[in-house]
Design an enzyme around this catalytic site. Structure first.
Site, PDB file in Angstrom:
ATOM      1  N   LYS A  22       0.830  -1.220   0.000  1.00 44.43           N
ATOM      2  CA  LYS A  22       0.000   0.000   0.000  1.00 44.43           C
ATOM      3  C   LYS A  22       0.863   1.268   0.000  1.00 44.43           C
ATOM      4  CE  LYS A  22      -2.382   2.805   3.389  1.00 44.43           C
ATOM      5  NZ  LYS A  22      -1.299   3.401   4.164  1.00 44.43           N
ATOM      6  N   ASN A  23       1.856   1.307   0.882  1.00 42.42           N
ATOM      7  CA  ASN A  23       2.593   2.563   1.011  1.00 42.42           C
ATOM      8  C   ASN A  23       3.539   2.836  -0.155  1.00 42.42           C
ATOM      9  OD1 ASN A  23       1.160   3.211   3.259  1.00 42.42           O
ATOM     10  ND2 ASN A  23       2.754   2.634   4.738  1.00 42.42           N
ATOM     11  N   CYS A 116      -5.177   8.530   8.429  1.00 40.61           N
ATOM     12  CA  CYS A 116      -5.401   8.089   9.800  1.00 40.61           C
ATOM     13  C   CYS A 116      -5.036   9.190  10.795  1.00 40.61           C
ATOM     14  CB  CYS A 116      -4.546   6.856  10.095  1.00 40.61           C
ATOM     15  SG  CYS A 116      -5.043   5.409   9.172  1.00 40.61           S
ATOM     16  N   ARG A 121       0.522  15.246  12.530  1.00 43.62           N
ATOM     17  CA  ARG A 121       1.239  14.713  11.357  1.00 43.62           C
ATOM     18  C   ARG A 121       1.564  15.875  10.420  1.00 43.62           C
ATOM     19  NH1 ARG A 121      -1.559   9.306   9.119  1.00 43.62           N
ATOM     20  NH2 ARG A 121       0.501   8.931   8.263  1.00 43.62           N
ATOM     21  N   ASP A 304       3.729   0.910  12.162  1.00 37.64           N
ATOM     22  CA  ASP A 304       2.478   0.368  11.612  1.00 37.64           C
ATOM     23  C   ASP A 304       2.158  -1.030  12.154  1.00 37.64           C
ATOM     24  OD1 ASP A 304       2.313   2.664  10.132  1.00 37.64           O
ATOM     25  OD2 ASP A 304       3.305   1.793   8.392  1.00 37.64           O
ATOM     26  N   ARG A 396      -9.029   0.598   3.435  1.00 43.55           N
ATOM     27  CA  ARG A 396      -8.026   1.478   2.810  1.00 43.55           C
ATOM     28  C   ARG A 396      -6.709   0.750   2.612  1.00 43.55           C
ATOM     29  NH1 ARG A 396      -6.366   5.647   6.204  1.00 43.55           N
ATOM     30  NH2 ARG A 396      -4.764   5.696   4.637  1.00 43.55           N
TER      31      ARG A 396
HETATM   32  N1  EPU Z   1       7.005  14.441  10.369  1.00 46.54           N
HETATM   33  C1  EPU Z   1       7.227  15.766  10.606  1.00 46.54           C
HETATM   34  N2  EPU Z   1       7.257  16.630   9.547  1.00 46.54           N
HETATM   35  C2  EPU Z   1       7.064  16.221   8.268  1.00 46.54           C
HETATM   36  C3  EPU Z   1       6.842  14.857   8.026  1.00 46.54           C
HETATM   37  C4  EPU Z   1       6.818  13.978   9.106  1.00 46.54           C
HETATM   38  O1  EPU Z   1       7.393  16.182  11.752  1.00 46.54           O
HETATM   39  O2  EPU Z   1       7.102  17.058   7.355  1.00 46.54           O
HETATM   40  C5  EPU Z   1       7.000  13.464  11.489  1.00 46.54           C
HETATM   41  C6  EPU Z   1       5.655  12.753  11.617  1.00 46.54           C
HETATM   42  O3  EPU Z   1       4.726  13.510  12.351  1.00 46.54           O
HETATM   43  C7  EPU Z   1       6.069  11.463  12.280  1.00 46.54           C
HETATM   44  C8  EPU Z   1       7.452  11.182  11.689  1.00 46.54           C
HETATM   45  O4  EPU Z   1       7.920  12.448  11.196  1.00 46.54           O
HETATM   46  O5  EPU Z   1       6.195  11.646  13.663  1.00 46.54           O
HETATM   47  C9  EPU Z   1       7.493  10.185  10.565  1.00 46.54           C
HETATM   48  O6  EPU Z   1       6.537  10.519   9.584  1.00 46.54           O
HETATM   49  P1  EPU Z   1       6.673  10.109   8.064  1.00 46.54           P
HETATM   50  O7  EPU Z   1       6.683  11.342   7.233  1.00 46.54           O
HETATM   51  O8  EPU Z   1       7.792   9.140   7.887  1.00 46.54           O
HETATM   52  O9  EPU Z   1       5.287   9.387   7.833  1.00 46.54           O
HETATM   53  P2  EPU Z   1       4.427   9.423   6.558  1.00 46.54           P
HETATM   54  O10 EPU Z   1       5.297   9.441   5.352  1.00 46.54           O
HETATM   55  O11 EPU Z   1       3.369  10.465   6.638  1.00 46.54           O
HETATM   56  C10 EPU Z   1       4.406   6.858   6.208  1.00 46.54           C
HETATM   57  C11 EPU Z   1       3.357   5.805   6.085  1.00 46.54           C
HETATM   58  C12 EPU Z   1       2.734   5.547   7.439  1.00 46.54           C
HETATM   59  C13 EPU Z   1       3.817   5.147   8.412  1.00 46.54           C
HETATM   60  C14 EPU Z   1       4.918   6.211   8.454  1.00 46.54           C
HETATM   61  C15 EPU Z   1       6.099   5.825   9.326  1.00 46.54           C
HETATM   62  C16 EPU Z   1       2.545   6.231   3.869  1.00 46.54           C
HETATM   63  C17 EPU Z   1       1.446   6.697   3.000  1.00 46.54           C
HETATM   64  N3  EPU Z   1       2.332   6.275   5.164  1.00 46.54           N
HETATM   65  O12 EPU Z   1       3.711   8.019   6.650  1.00 46.54           O
HETATM   66  O13 EPU Z   1       1.837   4.473   7.248  1.00 46.54           O
HETATM   67  O14 EPU Z   1       3.254   5.007   9.693  1.00 46.54           O
HETATM   68  O15 EPU Z   1       5.412   6.448   7.116  1.00 46.54           O
HETATM   69  O16 EPU Z   1       6.689   4.685   8.851  1.00 46.54           O
HETATM   70  O17 EPU Z   1       3.588   5.789   3.385  1.00 46.54           O
HETATM   71  C18 EPU Z   1       0.011   3.103   7.692  1.00 46.54           C
HETATM   72  O18 EPU Z   1       0.377   2.430   6.718  1.00 46.54           O
HETATM   73  O19 EPU Z   1      -0.870   2.731   8.513  1.00 46.54           O
HETATM   74  C19 EPU Z   1       0.657   4.385   7.917  1.00 46.54           C
HETATM   75  C20 EPU Z   1       0.161   5.304   8.731  1.00 46.54           C
END
Ligand code: EPU
Length: 427
Positions: A22-23, A116, A121, A304, A396
């Site tokens: 998915k991701n 979610c 975030r 996750d 999802r």
């Molecule tokens: N963060 C910031 N600023 C940013 C971006 C992130 O402070 O600009 C913080 C976030 O708040 C969090 C940490 O950095 O505390 C990591 O966030 P990251 O950006 O890595 O997460 P994401 O890219 O939004 C993806 C996955 C998530 C998974 C996280 C961590 C996707 C679409 N989502 O989210 O997946 O939990 O990486 O591995 O790729 C799920 O699959 O259930 C899911 C939530």
């Protein structure tokens, strides 16, 4: 609207196949915007996030065909239409439309992403990257506007290791002028998958999967075929449920290297785990030992899988501390597990699980995708029938979940919610 019903307490056995990640999917699909001819992605999971992204690409003029998990996108007639809200809000990963549209059209207007609710975030690191590449970024009435006369390569240090920011900056930089260097980049396998697709499209990217990624911009990108990697979070969910209620389960279509932290933790609990090229066998274990979990960026234990693992820990002997260092508020599943007789308390960023306890069937609600997975596992472990609502979250991210679990012998089915139940859900 439907709910899921699970008659728990029965051992599961057999083979379960993992779908495409998915991701990765949610980044690969927007990445097709950057090409000038059709791109085919093979092996996409049958989940609502994929269908929502298909609709969004069609909204901006793309021609999209999706059959049996293979999607072909013809991006040649796409235009930079604003995508202010609506479908954008259905998934967090709609933020990848920003990087891809900025990379191709040098402008984009996208509503703030949904997804979610796991506590704060922010997307400040994505925006920092776009600005470093020369974009002007403004936030007007709940939408992000990005504009650039020209995108120029830059050196970008991420203050937070972020999967989304790393991929989004790659998407914006592949067609920028000159070299971009992303430092303190995230190293998740999904980043390598997106870099592989972009490279097949003609991009020049080195270092994906390490914490320094170098991108040399090119003028145009072309179509190609790409096969998506297996979903390591779905694989982990199946491994955890096999440890919880299995008496011998083979998880098929998995890259064992992606699963090292989960394998290590399961073995530490006393679960027999064997791996071969693309399968992992989880043996049944009568007694499990409590182990502590701390979520970290890859290759650490994935956030996750923290929620599904918490369900499993109810079977283990002793006290386990589960700490989420990535999302401070990813504990909404705990109250629901308590309804099922779990003895868990939350202290700050940690949940303390005391076991073993026999979970009991109850009516519970999935508040987010992985909370849903945790409740399904708990339902399979519980005595009696569990009803899970909030299926839109599970849909999802998990493809054909009921069918896959039935294949292992689970008694699980979907039922229409009654008018009275729908009313209760609203209140
Ligand atoms: N963060 C910031 N600023 C940013 C971006 C992130 O402070 O600009 C913080 C976030 O708040 C969090 C940490 O950095 O505390 C990591 O966030 P990251 O950006 O890595 O997460 P994401 O890219 O939004 C993806 C996955 C998530 C998974 C996280 C961590 C996707 C679409 N989502 O989210 O997946 O939990 O990486 O591995 O790729 C799920 O699959 O259930 C899911 C939530």
């Amino acid at each position: 609207m439907e709910k899921l019903k699970i008659a728990g307490g029965y051992p599961l056995e057999g083979t379960i196949k993992v779908s495409g990640a998915k991701n990765s999917a949610v980044a690969l699909i927007p990445a097709t915007i950057l090409a000038d001819s059709p791109v085919t992605i093979e092996g996409l999971p049958d989940i609502s996030d994929v269908r929502t992204l298909q609709d969004l690409l069609e909204e901006i003029g793309g021609t999209v065909q999706l059959e049996d998990g293979d999607m072909t996108v013809d991006p040649s007639q796409m235009v930079s239409m604003p995508l202010p809200s609506g479908k954008v809000k259905k998934l967090r990963a709609s933020y990848y439309l920003m990087g891809a549209m900025l990379g191709r059209f040098k402008k984009a207007a996208i509503g703030l992403p949904g997804g979610c609710h796991l506590g704060p975030r922010p997307i400040d690191q994505h925006i920092k990257g776009f600005e470093a590449l020369g974009a002007e970024v403004t936030n007007e009435q709940g939408a992000i506007y990005l504009r650039a006369d020209e995108l120029k390569g830059a050196r970008i240090y991420l203050d937070v290791v972020s999967v989304g920011a790393t991929i989004n900056i790659m998407l914006a930089a592949v067609r920028a002028k000159g070299r971009t260097i992303i430092e303190n980049a995230a190293k998740e396998p999904e980043i390598i998958d997106v870099a592989t697709l972009l490279s097949n499209m003609g991009a020049r990217i080195k270092g994906a999967g390490t914490d320094v990624i170098r991108i040399d911009g090119v003028d145009e990108l072309h179509g190609c075929r790409h096969t998506i990697i297996p979903d390591r979070i779905e694989a982990g969910t199946f491994m955890i449920l096999a440890a919880a209620v299995g008496k011998g389960v083979l998880v098929d279509n998995v890259i064992p290297l992606h699963m090292e932290s989960v394998i290590a933790k399961l073995r530490e609990m006393g679960v027999p785990v064997e791996t071969n090229d693309d399968q992992i066998f989880i043996g049944g274990a009568d007694k499990l030992k409590a182990v502590d979990i701390k979520t970290l960026v890859y290759p650490g234990f994935p956030t996750d899988l923290q929620q599904p693992f918490t369900a499993l820990l109810n079977r283990a002997e002793g006290s386990a501390v589960v700490t989420d260092t990535i999302y401070s508020a990813r504990f909404k599943h705990i109250d629901e597990l308590r309804r099922m007789n779990a003895t868990i308390k939350v202290e700050g960023r940690s949940a303390i699980v005391n076991g073993p306890v026999q979970l009991q069937g109850a009516k519970v609600k999935a508040s987010d995708l992985r909370a849903g997975a945790a409740l399904v596992i708990a339902g399979l472990m519980a005595e009696g029938v569990t009803e899970v609502t909030g299926l839109e979250h599970i849909d999802r991210g998990y493809s054909d979940l009921v069918k896959k679990l039935e294949g292992l012998g689970a008694t699980i089915w979907r039922e229409k919610m009654t008018a009275e139940e729908l009313e209760q859900l609203k209140s």
